[in-house]
Design an enzyme around this catalytic site. Structure first.
Site, PDB file in Angstrom:
ATOM      1  N   GLU A   1       0.321  -3.865   4.714  1.00  0.00           N
ATOM      2  CA  GLU A   1      -1.507  -2.319   4.603  1.00  0.00           C
ATOM      3  C   GLU A   1      -0.669  -2.176   5.746  1.00  0.00           C
ATOM      4  OE1 GLU A   1      -3.736  -1.075   3.651  1.00  0.00           O
ATOM      5  OE2 GLU A   1      -3.739  -1.560   1.853  1.00  0.00           O
ATOM      6  N   ASP A   2      -1.639  -0.323   6.333  1.00  0.00           N
ATOM      7  CA  ASP A   2      -1.970  -0.105   7.529  1.00  0.00           C
ATOM      8  C   ASP A   2      -3.188   0.448   7.423  1.00  0.00           C
ATOM      9  OD1 ASP A   2      -1.898   1.685   5.584  1.00  0.00           O
ATOM     10  OD2 ASP A   2      -2.065   3.934   6.934  1.00  0.00           O
TER      11      ASP A   2
ATOM     12  N   THR B   1       1.751  10.009   4.257  1.00  0.00           N
ATOM     13  CA  THR B   1       0.976  10.864   3.502  1.00  0.00           C
ATOM     14  C   THR B   1      -0.466  11.370   3.915  1.00  0.00           C
ATOM     15  OG1 THR B   1       0.209   9.476   1.735  1.00  0.00           O
ATOM     16  CG2 THR B   1       1.433  11.263   1.093  1.00  0.00           C
TER      17      THR B   1
ATOM     18  N   SER C   1      -2.335   0.519  -4.572  1.00  0.00           N
ATOM     19  CA  SER C   1      -2.960   1.952  -4.028  1.00  0.00           C
ATOM     20  C   SER C   1      -4.210   1.966  -4.512  1.00  0.00           C
ATOM     21  CB  SER C   1      -1.943   2.356  -3.773  1.00  0.00           C
ATOM     22  OG  SER C   1      -2.498   4.250  -3.750  1.00  0.00           O
ATOM     23  N   ALA C   2      -5.355   2.920  -3.353  1.00  0.00           N
ATOM     24  CA  ALA C   2      -6.252   3.586  -3.687  1.00  0.00           C
ATOM     25  C   ALA C   2      -6.315   4.764  -4.413  1.00  0.00           C
ATOM     26  CB  ALA C   2      -7.273   2.671  -2.841  1.00  0.00           C
ATOM     27  N   SER C   3      -5.298   4.938  -4.260  1.00  0.00           N
ATOM     28  CA  SER C   3      -4.371   6.098  -4.625  1.00  0.00           C
ATOM     29  C   SER C   3      -4.886   6.806  -5.753  1.00  0.00           C
ATOM     30  CB  SER C   3      -3.680   6.971  -3.830  1.00  0.00           C
ATOM     31  OG  SER C   3      -3.540   8.508  -4.167  1.00  0.00           O
TER      32      SER C   3
ATOM     33  N   LYS D   1      -8.843   6.100   6.515  1.00  0.00           N
ATOM     34  CA  LYS D   1      -7.740   5.503   5.830  1.00  0.00           C
ATOM     35  C   LYS D   1      -8.039   4.722   5.014  1.00  0.00           C
ATOM     36  CE  LYS D   1      -3.840   6.892   9.355  1.00  0.00           C
ATOM     37  NZ  LYS D   1      -3.543   6.427  10.797  1.00  0.00           N
ATOM     38  N   GLY D   2      -7.373   4.204   3.523  1.00  0.00           N
ATOM     39  CA  GLY D   2      -7.786   3.263   2.580  1.00  0.00           C
ATOM     40  C   GLY D   2      -9.135   3.569   2.024  1.00  0.00           C
TER      41      GLY D   2
ATOM     42  N   LYS E   1     -10.974  -0.910  -1.409  1.00  0.00           N
ATOM     43  CA  LYS E   1     -10.727  -2.009  -1.072  1.00  0.00           C
ATOM     44  C   LYS E   1     -11.645  -1.592   0.378  1.00  0.00           C
ATOM     45  CE  LYS E   1      -5.804  -1.072  -0.731  1.00  0.00           C
ATOM     46  NZ  LYS E   1      -4.240  -0.549  -0.687  1.00  0.00           N
TER      47      LYS E   1
ATOM     48  N   ARG F   1     -11.144   8.382  -2.556  1.00  0.00           N
ATOM     49  CA  ARG F   1     -11.470   9.874  -2.890  1.00  0.00           C
ATOM     50  C   ARG F   1     -13.189  10.475  -2.488  1.00  0.00           C
ATOM     51  NH1 ARG F   1      -8.597  13.942  -7.347  1.00  0.00           N
ATOM     52  NH2 ARG F   1      -7.033  12.337  -6.845  1.00  0.00           N
TER      53      ARG F   1
ATOM     54  N   ASP G   1       1.040  -1.092  -0.071  1.00  0.00           N
ATOM     55  CA  ASP G   1       0.550  -0.306  -0.353  1.00  0.00           C
ATOM     56  C   ASP G   1       0.743   0.971   0.306  1.00  0.00           C
ATOM     57  OD1 ASP G   1      -1.971   1.497   0.507  1.00  0.00           O
ATOM     58  OD2 ASP G   1      -1.586   1.603   2.623  1.00  0.00           O
ATOM     59  N   LEU G   2      -0.105   2.438  -0.144  1.00  0.00           N
ATOM     60  CA  LEU G   2       1.365   3.885  -0.480  1.00  0.00           C
ATOM     61  C   LEU G   2       0.804   4.018   0.963  1.00  0.00           C
ATOM     62  CD1 LEU G   2       3.184   5.682  -2.105  1.00  0.00           C
ATOM     63  CD2 LEU G   2       0.921   6.280  -3.275  1.00  0.00           C
ATOM     64  N   ASP G   3       0.207   5.245   0.584  1.00  0.00           N
ATOM     65  CA  ASP G   3      -0.748   5.952   1.737  1.00  0.00           C
ATOM     66  C   ASP G   3      -0.350   5.511   3.070  1.00  0.00           C
ATOM     67  OD1 ASP G   3      -0.581   7.855   0.290  1.00  0.00           O
ATOM     68  OD2 ASP G   3      -2.795   7.495   0.340  1.00  0.00           O
TER      69      ASP G   3
ATOM     70  N   ASN H   1      -3.801   9.518  -7.065  1.00  0.00           N
ATOM     71  CA  ASN H   1      -1.908  10.261  -6.489  1.00  0.00           C
ATOM     72  C   ASN H   1      -0.493   9.635  -6.662  1.00  0.00           C
ATOM     73  OD1 ASN H   1      -3.246  13.208  -7.681  1.00  0.00           O
ATOM     74  ND2 ASN H   1      -4.195  12.803  -5.160  1.00  0.00           N
TER      75      ASN H   1
HETATM   76  C1  BG6 Z   1      -5.818   5.787   0.041  1.00  0.00           C
HETATM   77  C2  BG6 Z   1      -5.706   6.742   1.404  1.00  0.00           C
HETATM   78  O1  BG6 Z   1      -4.200   5.323  -0.169  1.00  0.00           O
HETATM   79  O2  BG6 Z   1      -6.293   6.713  -1.641  1.00  0.00           O
HETATM   80  C3  BG6 Z   1      -7.253   7.440   1.228  1.00  0.00           C
HETATM   81  O3  BG6 Z   1      -4.982   5.676   2.442  1.00  0.00           O
HETATM   82  C4  BG6 Z   1      -7.165   8.058   0.416  1.00  0.00           C
HETATM   83  O4  BG6 Z   1      -7.230   7.987   2.826  1.00  0.00           O
HETATM   84  C5  BG6 Z   1      -6.848   7.234  -1.233  1.00  0.00           C
HETATM   85  O5  BG6 Z   1      -8.821   9.249  -0.140  1.00  0.00           O
HETATM   86  C6  BG6 Z   1      -7.563   7.800  -2.312  1.00  0.00           C
HETATM   87  O6  BG6 Z   1      -6.521   8.888  -3.096  1.00  0.00           O
HETATM   88  P1  BG6 Z   1      -7.186  10.256  -3.700  1.00  0.00           P
HETATM   89  O7  BG6 Z   1      -4.882  10.952  -3.508  1.00  0.00           O
HETATM   90  O8  BG6 Z   1      -6.818   9.471  -4.831  1.00  0.00           O
HETATM   91  O9  BG6 Z   1      -7.172  11.436  -3.307  1.00  0.00           O
HETATM   92 MG    MG Z   2      -2.920   3.140   3.811  1.00  0.00          MG
END
Ligand code: BG6
Ligand code: MG
Length: 218
Positions: A170-171, A18, A115-117, A46-47, A146, A50, A10-12, A119
């Site tokens: 994973e956190d 972050t 990662s779910a992000s 968390k996880g 997730k 957005r 996982d990233l964040d 970014n």
């Molecule tokens: C997850 C974070 O990795 O990514 C969440 O734990 C976040 O807090 C999610 O909302 C989505 O991230 P982003 O960067 O696409 O807004």
């Molecule tokens: Mg995380």
């Protein structure tokens, strides 16, 4: 290449801290809407994607908004979040992570990001890690968040590994559940009582030892 085992990170909250930036941006958004948002409430986000995070936040504030307004708020939140991300450097890689990645590279063990992000690629570039990963799965590539296992199953596919041979770090509770649902080995980073469904738990990333990694490989 060692094909016995592979890792998906996982990233964040695992590779970089972050979570504090997500929190600042969500709290400012909540304040601008007239309510407070605490660190404890932030744990629920968390996880979480957005869009789903905004829904949770609005539920906490007991606020109902039009789709148009929600879209505007998602952009506002992300712009603030990116203002923090754009200042990131390799200094923000969490303790011990560089060592773990070097160990995996030295032992020819493949690893991916799960990662779910949306970014995630930008963040990996900022901290200088983008070229270390064999594969990257981010929030742009999955449709189910997730605890659905989609993100990790796609990671395993990209690594060309069977899910049972993958170890997920994973956190978030949602992430640990996703790893378990994918039939993978789960390593939780954080509070043991919160992440009690994980196969292994470490209080923080600095506690993952090479001895532990060696025991997983063998
Ligand atoms: C997850 C974070 O990795 O990514 C969440 O734990 C976040 O807090 C999610 O909302 C989505 O991230 P982003 O960067 O696409 O807004
Ligand atoms: Mg995380």
């Amino acid at each position: 290449m060692n094909t016995k085992i592979a890792f998906i990170f996982d990233l964040d909250g695992v590779i970089v801290d972050t979570a504090k930036y997500h929190f600042l941006a969500w709290r400012n958004l909540a304040n601008s809407l007239g309510f407070d948002f605490t660190k404890k409430q932030n744990e629920q986000l968390k996880g979480v994607s957005r869009v789903a995070s905004l829904e949770l936040l609005l539920k906490i504030g007991n606020i109902k908004l039009s789709e148009e307004k929600k879209q505007a708020l998602l952009i506002q939140k992300n712009e603030e979040y990116l203002s923090y991300v754009n200042k990131m450097t390799s200094d923000e890689i969490l303790p011990g992570i560089a060592k773990v990645l070097e160990f995996l590279i030295d032992n020819k063990i493949k690893f991916a990001l799960g990662s779910a992000s949306k970014n995630a690629p930008l963040i990996l570039k900022k901290v200088g890690l983008i070229n270390k990963f064999t594969a990257i799965v981010d929030g742009n590539q999955v449709s189910k968040a997730k605890p659905d296992p989609e993100v990790f199953l796609l990671g395993a596919k990209k690594l060309d590994m069977n899910p049972e041979k993958c170890v997920v770090v994973e956190d978030a509770i949602a992430g640990v559940k996703a790893a378990n649902a994918a039939d993978m080995i789960s390593i939780g980073i954080g509070d043991k009582t919160v992440l009690n469904e994980a196969n292994y738990v470490f209080e923080d990333t600095s506690k993952i030892t090479t001895e532990f990694l060696k025991s997983l490989i063998n």
